[in-house]
Motif scaffolding. Structure first.
Motif, PDB file in Angstrom:
ATOM      1  N   ARG A   1     -16.692   1.411  -2.052  1.00 42.66           N
ATOM      2  CA  ARG A   1     -16.534   2.298  -0.888  1.00 42.66           C
ATOM      3  C   ARG A   1     -17.766   3.167  -0.644  1.00 42.66           C
ATOM      4  NH1 ARG A   1     -10.929   2.362  -2.947  1.00 42.66           N
ATOM      5  NH2 ARG A   1     -11.499   4.103  -4.281  1.00 42.66           N
ATOM      6  N   LEU A   2     -18.700   3.179  -1.616  1.00 41.24           N
ATOM      7  CA  LEU A   2     -19.895   4.033  -1.492  1.00 41.24           C
ATOM      8  C   LEU A   2     -21.148   3.273  -1.042  1.00 41.24           C
ATOM      9  CD1 LEU A   2     -19.467   6.013  -4.843  1.00 41.24           C
ATOM     10  CD2 LEU A   2     -19.000   6.882  -2.535  1.00 41.24           C
ATOM     11  N   VAL A   3     -21.111   1.958  -1.103  1.00 37.12           N
ATOM     12  CA  VAL A   3     -22.316   1.169  -0.789  1.00 37.12           C
ATOM     13  C   VAL A   3     -22.581   1.212   0.722  1.00 37.12           C
ATOM     14  CG1 VAL A   3     -23.281  -1.172  -0.782  1.00 37.12           C
ATOM     15  CG2 VAL A   3     -22.000  -0.362  -2.764  1.00 37.12           C
ATOM     16  N   PRO A   4     -23.796   1.567   1.141  1.00 37.71           N
ATOM     17  CA  PRO A   4     -24.106   1.564   2.573  1.00 37.71           C
ATOM     18  C   PRO A   4     -23.911   0.168   3.174  1.00 37.71           C
ATOM     19  CG  PRO A   4     -25.864   2.621   1.307  1.00 37.71           C
ATOM     20  CD  PRO A   4     -24.924   2.017   0.318  1.00 37.71           C
ATOM     21  N   PHE A   5     -23.483   0.110   4.425  1.00 36.47           N
ATOM     22  CA  PHE A   5     -23.163  -1.177   5.053  1.00 36.47           C
ATOM     23  C   PHE A   5     -24.349  -2.132   5.099  1.00 36.47           C
ATOM     24  CE2 PHE A   5     -19.554   1.089   7.340  1.00 36.47           C
ATOM     25  CZ  PHE A   5     -18.583   0.492   6.555  1.00 36.47           C
ATOM     26  N   ASP A   6     -25.553  -1.610   5.170  1.00 33.65           N
ATOM     27  CA  ASP A   6     -26.699  -2.532   5.228  1.00 33.65           C
ATOM     28  C   ASP A   6     -27.128  -3.017   3.841  1.00 33.65           C
ATOM     29  OD1 ASP A   6     -27.673  -0.093   4.408  1.00 33.65           O
ATOM     30  OD2 ASP A   6     -29.513  -0.205   5.583  1.00 33.65           O
ATOM     31  N   ARG A   7     -26.353  -2.635   2.790  1.00 27.94           N
ATOM     32  CA  ARG A   7     -26.697  -3.062   1.421  1.00 27.94           C
ATOM     33  C   ARG A   7     -25.601  -3.939   0.802  1.00 27.94           C
ATOM     34  NH1 ARG A   7     -30.367   0.185  -1.571  1.00 27.94           N
ATOM     35  NH2 ARG A   7     -31.309   1.743  -0.236  1.00 27.94           N
ATOM     36  N   LEU A   8     -24.635  -4.337   1.606  1.00 24.02           N
ATOM     37  CA  LEU A   8     -23.437  -4.992   1.074  1.00 24.02           C
ATOM     38  C   LEU A   8     -23.438  -6.488   1.396  1.00 24.02           C
ATOM     39  CD1 LEU A   8     -20.603  -4.468  -0.212  1.00 24.02           C
ATOM     40  CD2 LEU A   8     -19.771  -4.024   2.099  1.00 24.02           C
ATOM     41  N   VAL A   9     -23.195  -7.325   0.370  1.00 21.80           N
ATOM     42  CA  VAL A   9     -23.023  -8.768   0.589  1.00 21.80           C
ATOM     43  C   VAL A   9     -21.840  -9.276  -0.237  1.00 21.80           C
ATOM     44  CG1 VAL A   9     -25.440  -9.262   1.210  1.00 21.80           C
ATOM     45  CG2 VAL A   9     -24.745  -9.365  -1.198  1.00 21.80           C
ATOM     46  N   LEU A  10     -21.410 -10.506   0.057  1.00 22.31           N
ATOM     47  CA  LEU A  10     -20.241 -11.102  -0.598  1.00 22.31           C
ATOM     48  C   LEU A  10     -20.674 -12.138  -1.627  1.00 22.31           C
ATOM     49  CD1 LEU A  10     -18.218 -11.919   2.659  1.00 22.31           C
ATOM     50  CD2 LEU A  10     -18.023  -9.866   1.222  1.00 22.31           C
ATOM     51  N   GLU A  11     -19.867 -12.310  -2.671  1.00 22.90           N
ATOM     52  CA  GLU A  11     -20.090 -13.399  -3.620  1.00 22.90           C
ATOM     53  C   GLU A  11     -18.761 -13.798  -4.237  1.00 22.90           C
ATOM     54  OE1 GLU A  11     -22.434 -11.567  -6.992  1.00 22.90           O
ATOM     55  OE2 GLU A  11     -20.542 -11.886  -8.053  1.00 22.90           O
ATOM     56  N   THR A  12     -18.724 -15.018  -4.822  1.00 22.47           N
ATOM     57  CA  THR A  12     -17.545 -15.397  -5.616  1.00 22.47           C
ATOM     58  C   THR A  12     -17.830 -15.343  -7.113  1.00 22.47           C
ATOM     59  OG1 THR A  12     -18.168 -17.738  -5.460  1.00 22.47           O
ATOM     60  CG2 THR A  12     -16.486 -16.929  -3.899  1.00 22.47           C
ATOM     61  N   ASP A  13     -19.064 -15.628  -7.524  1.00 22.34           N
ATOM     62  CA  ASP A  13     -19.405 -15.883  -8.929  1.00 22.34           C
ATOM     63  C   ASP A  13     -18.535 -17.013  -9.483  1.00 22.34           C
ATOM     64  OD1 ASP A  13     -21.062 -15.623 -11.115  1.00 22.34           O
ATOM     65  OD2 ASP A  13     -20.015 -13.904 -11.977  1.00 22.34           O
ATOM     66  N   ALA A  14     -18.127 -17.938  -8.607  1.00 20.01           N
ATOM     67  CA  ALA A  14     -17.377 -19.121  -9.049  1.00 20.01           C
ATOM     68  C   ALA A  14     -18.214 -19.871 -10.093  1.00 20.01           C
ATOM     69  CB  ALA A  14     -17.119 -20.028  -7.839  1.00 20.01           C
ATOM     70  N   PRO A  15     -17.557 -20.561 -11.037  1.00 20.46           N
ATOM     71  CA  PRO A  15     -16.115 -20.795 -11.158  1.00 20.46           C
ATOM     72  C   PRO A  15     -15.349 -19.664 -11.852  1.00 20.46           C
ATOM     73  CG  PRO A  15     -17.274 -21.976 -12.889  1.00 20.46           C
ATOM     74  CD  PRO A  15     -18.333 -21.293 -12.050  1.00 20.46           C
ATOM     75  N   TYR A  16     -15.987 -18.522 -12.032  1.00 20.68           N
ATOM     76  CA  TYR A  16     -15.334 -17.392 -12.710  1.00 20.68           C
ATOM     77  C   TYR A  16     -14.727 -16.435 -11.672  1.00 20.68           C
ATOM     78  CZ  TYR A  16     -18.912 -19.357 -15.672  1.00 20.68           C
ATOM     79  OH  TYR A  16     -19.713 -20.240 -16.312  1.00 20.68           O
ATOM     80  N   LEU A  17     -13.893 -15.501 -12.156  1.00 19.66           N
ATOM     81  CA  LEU A  17     -13.443 -14.355 -11.365  1.00 19.66           C
ATOM     82  C   LEU A  17     -12.703 -14.707 -10.076  1.00 19.66           C
ATOM     83  CD1 LEU A  17     -16.655 -12.132 -11.716  1.00 19.66           C
ATOM     84  CD2 LEU A  17     -14.511 -11.889 -12.991  1.00 19.66           C
ATOM     85  N   ALA A  18     -11.812 -15.694 -10.158  1.00 17.32           N
ATOM     86  CA  ALA A  18     -11.003 -16.031  -8.977  1.00 17.32           C
ATOM     87  C   ALA A  18     -10.212 -14.800  -8.525  1.00 17.32           C
ATOM     88  CB  ALA A  18     -10.041 -17.165  -9.301  1.00 17.32           C
ATOM     89  N   PRO A  19     -10.154 -14.574  -7.211  1.00 16.63           N
ATOM     90  CA  PRO A  19      -9.435 -13.392  -6.714  1.00 16.63           C
ATOM     91  C   PRO A  19      -7.918 -13.572  -6.806  1.00 16.63           C
ATOM     92  CG  PRO A  19     -10.199 -14.740  -4.872  1.00 16.63           C
ATOM     93  CD  PRO A  19     -10.749 -15.372  -6.129  1.00 16.63           C
ATOM     94  N   VAL A  20      -7.176 -12.474  -6.779  1.00 13.43           N
ATOM     95  CA  VAL A  20      -5.727 -12.508  -6.616  1.00 13.43           C
ATOM     96  C   VAL A  20      -5.459 -13.178  -5.259  1.00 13.43           C
ATOM     97  CG1 VAL A  20      -3.690 -11.046  -6.297  1.00 13.43           C
ATOM     98  CG2 VAL A  20      -5.480 -10.365  -7.956  1.00 13.43           C
ATOM     99  N   PRO A  21      -4.558 -14.137  -5.091  1.00 12.67           N
ATOM    100  CA  PRO A  21      -3.542 -14.593  -6.054  1.00 12.67           C
ATOM    101  C   PRO A  21      -3.946 -15.871  -6.799  1.00 12.67           C
ATOM    102  CG  PRO A  21      -3.013 -15.435  -3.889  1.00 12.67           C
ATOM    103  CD  PRO A  21      -4.354 -14.761  -3.777  1.00 12.67           C
ATOM    104  N   PHE A  22      -5.210 -16.121  -6.987  1.00 10.73           N
ATOM    105  CA  PHE A  22      -5.648 -17.364  -7.630  1.00 10.73           C
ATOM    106  C   PHE A  22      -6.127 -17.148  -9.057  1.00 10.73           C
ATOM    107  CE2 PHE A  22      -6.479 -17.691  -3.032  1.00 10.73           C
ATOM    108  CZ  PHE A  22      -5.590 -18.717  -2.724  1.00 10.73           C
TER     109      PHE A  22
END
Ligand SMILES: [Zn+2]
Length: 260
Positions: free
Chosen positions: A195-216
């Protein structure tokens, strides 16, 4: 609306056909760009081949701290330097320090040597760096400061330290990638810095095959799960999903210097 998974890995012993299927499934889920993050001299060649033959697939080359047990600068650095000249190689990484596994991890001195050499290669070749720092913030930050110019582009991947460490990284030219951990019930500390990261510094990742999100959770993760992660981040940041997809994709392309 499309997404960019900025940090993913193929599963161990993944065939080219399996990689093909993973990329297809990601595309169907609107994840049309992804970066295969290198971890060793063994996995980089397959990543390079796949990136060269798929539009929207990029790769980084590097030796992960937990792969540093047989690190030999004379072999590794010339190899990495050669791979950097391929057109779809957009970063060095993932590189850094990992103090999580006390007994089995490569010794700290060897991790540091591999990290330092790769930071110097990044400085020399002006290549963005993907940082893996686990329970190692102080030393990791020190080595970055010692070996890279202050404005060198850095991606702090799977950021899991606190607001204080976030502030220090923010003083540098950093972006932050968040993954399925944002959906974990007990990971309020992760959502706090999210919630603190500025919007121009934020990106998405999965780090697959690890760290599957809920509900997976408990299943192998894959880039196709980016929308699940994005929905939770959009909710935490009170943005529409479209707006979050748009800005994280733009941030990723800018960071990796991808022109479309
Ligand atoms: Zn990774």
């Amino acid at each position: 609306m499309t997404y960019f998974d900025t940090h993913t890995h193929l599963p161990d012993d993944c065939t080219d056909e399996q990689a093909e299927a993973l990329i297809d499934e990601a595309t169907k889920a609107q994840v049309t760009e992804l970066l295969l993050a290198g971890t060793s001299l063994r996995d980089c060649p397959q990543n390079l081949n796949i990136a060269a033959s798929h539009e929207g697939v990029f790769t980084s080359v590097g030796i992960h701290p937990l792969e540093a047990q047989d690190y030999d600068a004379e072999v590794a650095i010339p190899k990495l330097r050669e791979w950097l000249s391929a057109p779809h190689v957009v970063a060095i990484g993932e590189v850094g320090l990992d103090n999580h596994y006390e007994d089995s991890a490569p010794p700290p001195a060897l991790q540091e040597q591999a990290f330092r050499d790769q930071l110097r290669l990044a400085a020399e070749t002006n290549t963005p760096v993907v940082i893996h720092s686990r329970e190692a913030f102080d030393r990791c930050y020190e080595l970055v400061r010692e070996n890279l110019p202050a404005d060198h582009p850095l991606q702090v991947h799977s950021f899991a330290d606190g607001p204080e460490e976030l502030d220090k990284w923010l003083k540098l030219n950093t972006i932050f990638s968040y993954n399925g951990m944002v959906t974990f019930k007990k990971a309020e500390n992760i959502r706090e810095t999210l919630r603190l990261v500025p919007f121009d510094r934020l990106v998405l990742e999965t780090d697959a095959p690890y760290l599957a999100p809920v509900p997976f959770r408990g299943q192998p993760n894959a880039s196709k799960h980016i929308p699940v992660i994005a929905r939770r981040i959009a909710e935490e940041r009170q943005l529409s999903l479209e707006e979050l997809a748009r800005l994280t994709t733009a941030n990723a392309r800018r960071f990796f210097r991808i022109e479309i």
